[in-house]
Design a protein around this motif. Structure first.
Motif, PDB file in Angstrom:
ATOM      1  N   GLY A   1      -5.190   7.312  -1.951  1.00 32.94           N
ATOM      2  CA  GLY A   1      -6.095   8.314  -2.540  1.00 32.94           C
ATOM      3  C   GLY A   1      -5.265   9.460  -3.086  1.00 32.94           C
ATOM      4  O   GLY A   1      -4.161   9.249  -3.570  1.00 32.94           O
ATOM      5  N   GLY A   2      -5.814  10.649  -2.997  1.00 36.00           N
ATOM      6  CA  GLY A   2      -5.042  11.826  -3.385  1.00 36.00           C
ATOM      7  C   GLY A   2      -5.456  12.480  -4.693  1.00 36.00           C
ATOM      8  O   GLY A   2      -4.936  13.539  -5.040  1.00 36.00           O
TER       9      GLY A   2
ATOM     10  N   HIS B   1       0.841  -1.186   0.000  1.00 35.43           N
ATOM     11  CA  HIS B   1       0.000   0.000   0.000  1.00 35.43           C
ATOM     12  C   HIS B   1       0.878   1.238   0.000  1.00 35.43           C
ATOM     13  O   HIS B   1       1.919   1.260   0.647  1.00 35.43           O
ATOM     14  CB  HIS B   1      -0.866  -0.008   1.280  1.00 35.43           C
TER      15      HIS B   1
ATOM     16  N   GLU C   1      -8.269   4.529  -3.003  1.00 27.96           N
ATOM     17  CA  GLU C   1      -8.883   5.076  -1.783  1.00 27.96           C
ATOM     18  C   GLU C   1      -9.263   6.547  -1.964  1.00 27.96           C
ATOM     19  O   GLU C   1      -8.828   7.413  -1.205  1.00 27.96           O
ATOM     20  CB  GLU C   1      -7.903   4.930  -0.606  1.00 27.96           C
ATOM     21  N   PRO C   2     -10.068   6.854  -2.977  1.00 29.37           N
ATOM     22  CA  PRO C   2     -10.399   8.264  -3.193  1.00 29.37           C
ATOM     23  C   PRO C   2     -11.313   8.793  -2.101  1.00 29.37           C
ATOM     24  O   PRO C   2     -12.245   8.108  -1.690  1.00 29.37           O
ATOM     25  CB  PRO C   2     -11.127   8.258  -4.544  1.00 29.37           C
ATOM     26  N   GLY C   3     -11.027   9.969  -1.588  1.00 33.22           N
ATOM     27  CA  GLY C   3     -11.901  10.602  -0.604  1.00 33.22           C
ATOM     28  C   GLY C   3     -12.394  11.900  -1.194  1.00 33.22           C
ATOM     29  O   GLY C   3     -13.551  12.037  -1.617  1.00 33.22           O
ATOM     30  N   ARG C   4     -11.476  12.857  -1.288  1.00 33.35           N
ATOM     31  CA  ARG C   4     -11.794  14.186  -1.818  1.00 33.35           C
ATOM     32  C   ARG C   4     -12.466  14.115  -3.199  1.00 33.35           C
ATOM     33  O   ARG C   4     -13.431  14.835  -3.460  1.00 33.35           O
ATOM     34  CB  ARG C   4     -10.483  14.970  -1.939  1.00 33.35           C
TER      35      ARG C   4
ATOM     36  N   HIS D   1       0.314   5.778  -0.072  1.00 36.23           N
ATOM     37  CA  HIS D   1      -0.573   6.950  -0.164  1.00 36.23           C
ATOM     38  C   HIS D   1       0.341   8.164  -0.314  1.00 36.23           C
ATOM     39  O   HIS D   1       1.148   8.437   0.567  1.00 36.23           O
ATOM     40  CB  HIS D   1      -1.443   7.061   1.094  1.00 36.23           C
TER      41      HIS D   1
ATOM     42  N   TYR E   1     -12.975  17.483   3.670  1.00 39.30           N
ATOM     43  CA  TYR E   1     -12.031  18.071   4.621  1.00 39.30           C
ATOM     44  C   TYR E   1     -12.530  19.389   5.214  1.00 39.30           C
ATOM     45  O   TYR E   1     -11.733  20.263   5.542  1.00 39.30           O
ATOM     46  CB  TYR E   1     -10.641  18.249   3.962  1.00 39.30           C
TER      47      TYR E   1
ATOM     48  N   GLY F   1      -0.323  11.507  -0.900  1.00 36.03           N
ATOM     49  CA  GLY F   1      -0.692  12.817  -0.375  1.00 36.03           C
ATOM     50  C   GLY F   1      -2.093  13.138  -0.857  1.00 36.03           C
ATOM     51  O   GLY F   1      -2.833  12.226  -1.233  1.00 36.03           O
ATOM     52  N   SER F   2      -2.448  14.413  -0.874  1.00 30.83           N
ATOM     53  CA  SER F   2      -3.816  14.762  -1.260  1.00 30.83           C
ATOM     54  C   SER F   2      -3.818  15.941  -2.223  1.00 30.83           C
ATOM     55  O   SER F   2      -2.853  16.705  -2.284  1.00 30.83           O
ATOM     56  CB  SER F   2      -4.626  15.083  -0.011  1.00 30.83           C
TER      57      SER F   2
HETATM   58  C1  LIG Z   1      -4.283   6.217   3.664  1.00 27.85           C
HETATM   59  C2  LIG Z   1      -5.200   7.209   3.027  1.00 27.85           C
HETATM   60  N1  LIG Z   1      -5.903   6.849   1.941  1.00 27.85           N
HETATM   61  C3  LIG Z   1      -6.740   7.713   1.331  1.00 27.85           C
HETATM   62  C4  LIG Z   1      -6.927   8.995   1.804  1.00 27.85           C
HETATM   63  C5  LIG Z   1      -7.868   9.924   1.069  1.00 27.85           C
HETATM   64  O1  LIG Z   1      -7.177  10.929   0.393  1.00 27.85           O
HETATM   65  P1  LIG Z   1      -7.921  11.878  -0.657  1.00 27.85           P
HETATM   66  O2  LIG Z   1      -9.108  12.455   0.030  1.00 27.85           O
HETATM   67  O3  LIG Z   1      -6.900  12.909  -1.015  1.00 27.85           O
HETATM   68  O4  LIG Z   1      -8.330  11.040  -1.839  1.00 27.85           O
HETATM   69  C6  LIG Z   1      -6.211   9.419   2.933  1.00 27.85           C
HETATM   70  C7  LIG Z   1      -6.361  10.793   3.432  1.00 27.85           C
HETATM   71  O5  LIG Z   1      -5.798  11.240   4.387  1.00 27.85           O
HETATM   72  C8  LIG Z   1      -5.329   8.493   3.566  1.00 27.85           C
HETATM   73  O6  LIG Z   1      -4.615   8.852   4.644  1.00 27.85           O
END
Ligand SMILES: Cc1ncc(COP(=O)(O)O)c(C=O)c1O
Length: 266
Positions: free
Chosen positions: A81-82, A39, A124-127, A41, A224, A43-44
């Motif tokens: 993500g990021g 795995h 792992e998309p969040g934003r 990650h 965020y 950054g964002s």
């Molecule tokens: C391990 C991991 N994955 C995914 C994310 C989501 O990132 P993003 O919102 O930039 O896609 C984060 C955010 O802190 C994270 O720490």
């Protein structure tokens, strides 16, 4: 920004390259752990695909090393993500199809060259999912003109509901919502109501002629902002309303003074 970059050596997150071998050997030997894969990650709010390509190259080369040393082949690769989104008129993130195509092509090509089976890809998309789904609405209060320097438009929110500018220097666009069709007439800085000079929501944004009492809509407030909210200055956190097909639904009510003292025991 320094504070949303994680995939670098000088970071509190993740394993430093010099510790990978020991971590893998320990995990593979541990009777109570099932190792599935690797795995990372990075950054964002990353607006280029190239860092992912480079990270995939590094991780899959390492997966080939693990296979050679331990006879273990990764089953899963998570690229974290990021994925960046468009917050401002001048930002131009790659479309989702481009991320998907370039990342999956890179993994396929590298695995082929390294003679690795294709791992299951996890993202792992969040934003990228929620940022543009949220708009924050503020009421405009005091407007302070400093001739030749800056026009501050103060609103009834700020770092308590969106701390992204103070933390990351983040930028967003805004609109005078009750005159949404009006053309922009000048640059202003949108400031919050909290007792901090750093409580800025947007440093310099083009806005239509804005007046006290107007409603300011700040786009891109879906990620965020709510999870990073606080009760700073004993302020009450705002409500959340879902809107769909012209219908509004309250999903979290506005906080009350009772909410602020709920945990007090004396
Ligand atoms: C391990 C991991 N994955 C995914 C994310 C989501 O990132 P993003 O919102 O930039 O896609 C984060 C955010 O802190 C994270 O720490």
């Amino acid at each position: 920004h320094e504070y949303n970059t994680t995939g670098i050596t000088d970071s509190k997150f993740g394993l430093t390259r010099t510790t990978w071998d020991e971590a893998v050997a320990t995990a593979l030997a541990a009777p109570n752990l099932n190792v599935d894969g690797l795995h990372f990650h990075l950054g964002s709010q990353i607006l280029e695909i190239d860092p992912y390509r480079k990270a995939i190259e590094v991780m899959l080369s390492y997966a080939a090393e693990i296979k050679q040393q331990h006879g273990f082949e990764i089953k899963i690769l998570s690229i974290g993500g990021g994925f960046g989104v468009r917050y401002t008129m001048d930002e131009d993130p790659p479309p989702i199809a481009a991320w998907a195509e370039i990342i999956s092509d890179e993994i396929t090509r590298r695995c082929h060259d390294l003679k690795l089976s294709l791992p299951r890809l996890i993202i792992e998309p969040g934003r990228a999912i929620v940022a543009r789904a949220g708009t924050a609405l503020y009421r405009v209060g005091v407007i302070k003109d400093i001739p030749g320097i800056r026009r501050y438009v103060c609103v009834d929110g700020g770092m308590g509901d969106n701390i992204r500018y103070p933390m990351y220097g983040a930028r967003q666009e805004a609109l005078v919502a009750n005159r949404a069709a009006a053309n922009a007439t000048g640059r202003v800085t949108v400031a919050g109501k909290y007792c901090e000079s750093g409580d800025i929501l947007i440093k310099e944004v083009e806005l239509a002629d804005v007046k006290t009492g107007d409603i300011l809509a700040v786009a891109g407030s879906g990620a965020y902002c709510i999870p990073m909210q606080s009760n700073y200055n004993a302020s009450r956190r705002p409500p959340i309303v879902f809107v769909r097909d012209g219908k509004a639904r309250l999903v979290r009510r506005r906080e009350t003074l009772e909410d602020l003292t709920r945990c007090d025991t004396a």
